[in-house]
Design a protein around this motif. Structure first.
Motif, PDB file in Angstrom:
ATOM      1  N   UNK A  95       0.830  -1.201   0.000  1.00 53.81           N
ATOM      2  CA  UNK A  95       0.000   0.000   0.000  1.00 53.81           C
ATOM      3  C   UNK A  95       0.870   1.259   0.000  1.00 53.81           C
ATOM      4  N   UNK A  96       1.942   1.247   0.769  1.00 56.65           N
ATOM      5  CA  UNK A  96       2.863   2.397   0.808  1.00 56.65           C
ATOM      6  C   UNK A  96       3.526   2.586  -0.559  1.00 56.65           C
ATOM      7  N   UNK A  97       3.944   1.487  -1.184  1.00 46.88           N
ATOM      8  CA  UNK A  97       4.598   1.604  -2.486  1.00 46.88           C
ATOM      9  C   UNK A  97       3.642   2.148  -3.552  1.00 46.88           C
ATOM     10  N   UNK A  98       2.380   1.745  -3.504  1.00 48.34           N
ATOM     11  CA  UNK A  98       1.398   2.298  -4.450  1.00 48.34           C
ATOM     12  C   UNK A  98       1.221   3.792  -4.228  1.00 48.34           C
ATOM     13  N   UNK A  99       1.132   4.180  -2.970  1.00 49.41           N
ATOM     14  CA  UNK A  99       0.959   5.601  -2.656  1.00 49.41           C
ATOM     15  C   UNK A  99       2.189   6.385  -3.073  1.00 49.41           C
ATOM     16  N   UNK A 100       3.379   5.827  -2.862  1.00 50.27           N
ATOM     17  CA  UNK A 100       4.614   6.505  -3.267  1.00 50.27           C
ATOM     18  C   UNK A 100       4.714   6.634  -4.780  1.00 50.27           C
ATOM     19  N   UNK A 101       4.270   5.624  -5.496  1.00 50.52           N
ATOM     20  CA  UNK A 101       4.304   5.702  -6.957  1.00 50.52           C
ATOM     21  C   UNK A 101       3.473   6.876  -7.450  1.00 50.52           C
ATOM     22  N   UNK A 102       2.387   7.145  -6.768  1.00 53.26           N
ATOM     23  CA  UNK A 102       1.537   8.267  -7.179  1.00 53.26           C
ATOM     24  C   UNK A 102       2.094   9.598  -6.683  1.00 53.26           C
ATOM     25  N   UNK A 103       2.408   9.702  -5.386  1.00 50.17           N
ATOM     26  CA  UNK A 103       2.808  10.991  -4.813  1.00 50.17           C
ATOM     27  C   UNK A 103       4.206  11.432  -5.238  1.00 50.17           C
ATOM     28  N   UNK A 104       5.046  10.498  -5.625  1.00 51.81           N
ATOM     29  CA  UNK A 104       6.381  10.851  -6.100  1.00 51.81           C
ATOM     30  C   UNK A 104       6.433  10.810  -7.620  1.00 51.81           C
ATOM     31  N   UNK A 105       5.819   9.797  -8.208  1.00 52.39           N
ATOM     32  CA  UNK A 105       5.913   9.595  -9.648  1.00 52.39           C
ATOM     33  C   UNK A 105       5.288  10.686 -10.478  1.00 52.39           C
ATOM     34  N   UNK A 106       4.102  11.161 -10.079  1.00 51.85           N
ATOM     35  CA  UNK A 106       3.414  12.185 -10.880  1.00 51.85           C
ATOM     36  C   UNK A 106       4.204  13.496 -10.914  1.00 51.85           C
ATOM     37  N   UNK A 107       4.589  14.081  -9.763  1.00 52.64           N
ATOM     38  CA  UNK A 107       5.370  15.328  -9.853  1.00 52.64           C
ATOM     39  C   UNK A 107       6.725  15.144 -10.549  1.00 52.64           C
ATOM     40  N   UNK A 145       7.879  16.254  -5.409  1.00 51.32           N
ATOM     41  CA  UNK A 145       8.194  14.827  -5.415  1.00 51.32           C
ATOM     42  C   UNK A 145       8.926  14.430  -4.140  1.00 51.32           C
ATOM     43  N   UNK A 146       9.805  15.290  -3.660  1.00 55.04           N
ATOM     44  CA  UNK A 146      10.502  15.021  -2.399  1.00 55.04           C
ATOM     45  C   UNK A 146       9.551  14.994  -1.217  1.00 55.04           C
ATOM     46  N   UNK A 147       8.617  15.938  -1.176  1.00 53.58           N
ATOM     47  CA  UNK A 147       7.610  15.933  -0.116  1.00 53.58           C
ATOM     48  C   UNK A 147       6.650  14.761  -0.275  1.00 53.58           C
ATOM     49  N   UNK A 148       6.477  14.312  -1.520  1.00 52.75           N
ATOM     50  CA  UNK A 148       5.602  13.177  -1.775  1.00 52.75           C
ATOM     51  C   UNK A 148       6.097  11.895  -1.137  1.00 52.75           C
ATOM     52  N   UNK A 149       7.392  11.790  -0.914  1.00 54.19           N
ATOM     53  CA  UNK A 149       7.930  10.613  -0.230  1.00 54.19           C
ATOM     54  C   UNK A 149       7.371  10.549   1.187  1.00 54.19           C
ATOM     55  N   UNK A 150       7.481  11.640   1.918  1.00 54.21           N
ATOM     56  CA  UNK A 150       6.973  11.664   3.290  1.00 54.21           C
ATOM     57  C   UNK A 150       5.466  11.530   3.328  1.00 54.21           C
ATOM     58  N   UNK A 151       4.784  12.269   2.461  1.00 52.03           N
ATOM     59  CA  UNK A 151       3.329  12.206   2.464  1.00 52.03           C
ATOM     60  C   UNK A 151       2.850  10.810   2.069  1.00 52.03           C
ATOM     61  N   UNK A 152       3.521  10.171   1.142  1.00 56.22           N
ATOM     62  CA  UNK A 152       3.118   8.831   0.718  1.00 56.22           C
ATOM     63  C   UNK A 152       3.205   7.817   1.837  1.00 56.22           C
ATOM     64  N   UNK A 153       4.206   7.931   2.684  1.00 56.13           N
ATOM     65  CA  UNK A 153       4.358   6.992   3.793  1.00 56.13           C
ATOM     66  C   UNK A 153       3.377   7.322   4.913  1.00 56.13           C
ATOM     67  N   UNK A 154       3.265   8.601   5.259  1.00 55.72           N
ATOM     68  CA  UNK A 154       2.439   8.975   6.396  1.00 55.72           C
ATOM     69  C   UNK A 154       0.948   8.890   6.064  1.00 55.72           C
ATOM     70  N   UNK A 155       0.573   9.108   4.821  1.00 52.34           N
ATOM     71  CA  UNK A 155      -0.843   9.105   4.469  1.00 52.34           C
ATOM     72  C   UNK A 155      -1.388   7.711   4.136  1.00 52.34           C
TER      73      UNK A 155
END
Length: 188
Positions: A95-107, A145-155
């Motif tokens: 689930x974290x990896x899916x969220x990271x793919x979106x929050x980091x990958x898109x930006x 994208x850098x902030x997306x790493x933290x947000x992807x894990x915490x969210x």
């Protein structure tokens, strides 16, 4: 001459008795003491190299039960698992990896696609693009994208049984205090 003598002296000894014989020869040889010591140490280390071969098997001894282990036996199973088990379940990791793919990958993808766009506008279309515009665009998108790493894990929902929301804002609000509390413990 010293290196040749070193090789000759170290090739003379092939057993432990020959190493002692080599030491005796070195005392009487017209070679510097450093060369002799080096030849003896090379031969001795060649006879018993460290880190090679199999390790000797030690008999298994039962572990002694310490005081903390006795306390763990007396506590309920659920609290023991919470204290000991620090592994993240595979469901949560996916689930974290899916969220990271979106929050980091898109930006990141959008930021990388702006470089050819600015090149096309400036070189081919001859549009006067200010130099600061690609800089600010890449800073904003790569920073996102850098902030997306933290947000992807915490969210992400850390509960293996609960999927969580699409954007993860409710999980972010629930996980942020836990994250900050953990960071506070690490500082102390």
């Amino acid at each position: 001459m010293g290196v040749q003598t070193l090789v000759q002296l170290s090739s003379l000894a092939s057993s432990t008795s020959q190493v002692t014989s080599l030491q005796t020869r070195c005392r009487h040889a017209p070679v510097s003491s450093y060369v002799c010591r080096r030849a003896v140490s090379i031969r001795a280390s060649a006879q018993s190299p460290k880190g090679f071969g199999t390790k000797p098997v030690k008999p298994a001894t039962p572990p002694k039960q310490t005081e903390p282990a006795k306390q763990l036996e007396e506590t309920p199973a659920k609290t023991v698992r919470e204290d000991i088990d620090d592994e993240v379940p595979e469901v949560v990791t996916n689930r974290i990896l899916k969220r990271l793919a979106f929050t980091v990958g898109v930006p990141l993808f959008v930021g990388l696609s702006f470089f050819p766009l600015f090149y096309y506008l400036k070189v081919i279309q001859k549009v006067d693009v200010p130099d600061w515009l690609p800089l600010l665009t890449s800073l904003f998108l790569f920073g996102g994208a850098g902030l997306g790493i933290s947000y992807g894990v915490i969210s992400t929902s850390w509960d293996p049984l609960r999927e969580g929301s699409l954007l993860g804002w409710t999980e972010f609000k629930a996980n942020w205090p836990v994250f900050m509390q953990t960071m506070g413990k690490d500082k102390k």
